[in-house]
Write an enzyme that holds these catalytic residues in place. Sequence first.
Site, PDB file in Angstrom:
ATOM      1  N   ARG A  70     -14.313  13.779   5.470  1.00 15.32           N
ATOM      2  CA  ARG A  70     -12.920  13.370   5.206  1.00 15.32           C
ATOM      3  C   ARG A  70     -12.663  12.028   5.880  1.00 15.32           C
ATOM      4  NH1 ARG A  70      -9.414  15.304   8.637  1.00 15.32           N
ATOM      5  NH2 ARG A  70      -9.920  17.505   8.317  1.00 15.32           N
ATOM      6  N   LYS A 226      -7.216   3.517 -13.877  1.00 16.89           N
ATOM      7  CA  LYS A 226      -6.999   2.620 -15.002  1.00 16.89           C
ATOM      8  C   LYS A 226      -8.126   1.581 -15.082  1.00 16.89           C
ATOM      9  CE  LYS A 226      -3.429   5.262 -14.864  1.00 16.89           C
ATOM     10  NZ  LYS A 226      -2.158   4.907 -14.252  1.00 16.89           N
TER      11      LYS A 226
HETATM   12  C1  PLP Z   1      -1.203   5.483 -13.364  1.00 15.85           C
HETATM   13  C2  PLP Z   1      -0.410   4.641 -12.465  1.00 15.85           C
HETATM   14  C3  PLP Z   1      -0.072   5.047 -11.171  1.00 15.85           C
HETATM   15  C4  PLP Z   1      -0.442   6.425 -10.636  1.00 15.85           C
HETATM   16  O1  PLP Z   1      -1.817   6.594 -10.558  1.00 15.85           O
HETATM   17  P1  PLP Z   1      -2.591   8.024 -10.735  1.00 15.85           P
HETATM   18  O2  PLP Z   1      -4.004   7.631 -10.562  1.00 15.85           O
HETATM   19  O3  PLP Z   1      -2.254   8.519 -12.098  1.00 15.85           O
HETATM   20  O4  PLP Z   1      -2.065   8.912  -9.669  1.00 15.85           O
HETATM   21  C5  PLP Z   1       0.624   4.183 -10.372  1.00 15.85           C
HETATM   22  N1  PLP Z   1       1.002   2.970 -10.823  1.00 15.85           N
HETATM   23  C6  PLP Z   1       0.723   2.544 -12.068  1.00 15.85           C
HETATM   24  C7  PLP Z   1       1.160   1.195 -12.502  1.00 15.85           C
HETATM   25  C8  PLP Z   1       0.016   3.355 -12.938  1.00 15.85           C
HETATM   26  O5  PLP Z   1      -0.246   2.934 -14.171  1.00 15.85           O
END
Ligand code: PLP
Length: 410
Positions: A70, A226
């Site tokens: 961790r 993303k």
């Molecule tokens: C998807 C997203 C998040 C959150 O991320 P997760 O990995 O889904 O928890 C935060 N900010 C933006 C701009 C996003 O597109």
Amino acid sequence: MRKKAGKETIVKKTGKTPAKSKAPGFATTCIHAGQDPEPVTGAVTVPIFQTSTFVQEGFGKPRQGYEYARTKNPTRLALELQLAAIEGGAVAHAFASGMAAETTLMLSFVKAGDHVLVSRNTYGGTYRFFSKVLANFGVTFAYVDTTDAETVRKAVTSATRMLFVETPTNPTMEISDLAALAAVAKIEGKRIGAKIRVVVDNTFATPFFQKPLALGCDVVVHSTTKYLNGHSDSVGGAVVCADPKDGEKIGFTQNAAGAILSPFDSFLVSRGIKTLPVRMRAHDANGREVAAWLTKQKKVKKVFYPGLSSHPGHAVAARQMSGFGGMISFDLGSIEAVKRFLDRVVVCALGESLGGVESLISHPASMTHASVEPEERLRRGITPGLVRVSVGIEDAPDILQDLENALSAV
Ligand SMILES: *Cc1c(COP(=O)(O)O)cnc(C)c1O
């Protein structure tokens, strides 16, 4: 560029980079930063250290700070070094999701009584976490138009401790001037006698197109889910700090609260980052083409893309970003039109998320932003007819053909 794993990488993590000659270019950094060959076998790729603990050399003698996974894991550390390098930060930490990164960020930098300014069109999950969870702990939030630095300046109170900015915003692609906002935070912080940290969610632009820390901001957060991972096969997040002391605070909370990224996901995100430059160039080229095509369609009422000269944030985007990427929103006028359109797409996958190699298309009002109250949604320009597309890196003619087919059903 390459250094022996072990001590040197640990030294790098504390922000003291060893002396080196000319700084490597961005693509070289993406491929090599933190990715030292494995010292025992020479494996070129950092292995997935699927272990929860590490045998100590002797009583009170952990190996190079590795005690429990961790706290520290070599695969995650390799990714964290890579993340710090590509954002130009001192220290980075990798988390189980973008929201886990934001949770750790807020637990580290705000407390009851503090006031936080937030871009009014911030990601729906960020809004939900701030307004429905953290608000119960005595932290107050004001959602402001961060595209105007003067509005932000006026919204600062004696309790303001953070400015949380998203640019471009999701899904209406509002652009905020990061250098101007960093200057406002500095001046206003001096006036109220407190540090106002500027945190930028750099998920949409990625450091390939935009480097908030170089523009004077303090912290970058990411959903690595993303573009950084880029292949829609991992959920993760990151916090990158310019100040090593801030990085230490995040590291302390990360270890205390525990929302770490797994070794396997760390491996995937590291691998994704190695192709970030080639993928972002392809997203950008396709994005420009799709946006230009959309503006010519009669059934499309409005197109939101910072690369279009008609976009209100175009000038700032052109100055602070080196490309516009593949995120586009457009308005089809009604939910009925959206339904007919989305039921017809084939190449563009109907689903939440963005930033993958495949084109993804969604309806923000009922999907990503469903947790935002209807009135608040409209105030943010998230109309029932709004469609968001994350343009992938397929052949552009195939994407255009798909959109054309779907549009003919409207
Ligand atoms: C998807 C997203 C998040 C959150 O991320 P997760 O990995 O889904 O928890 C935060 N900010 C933006 C701009 C996003 O597109």
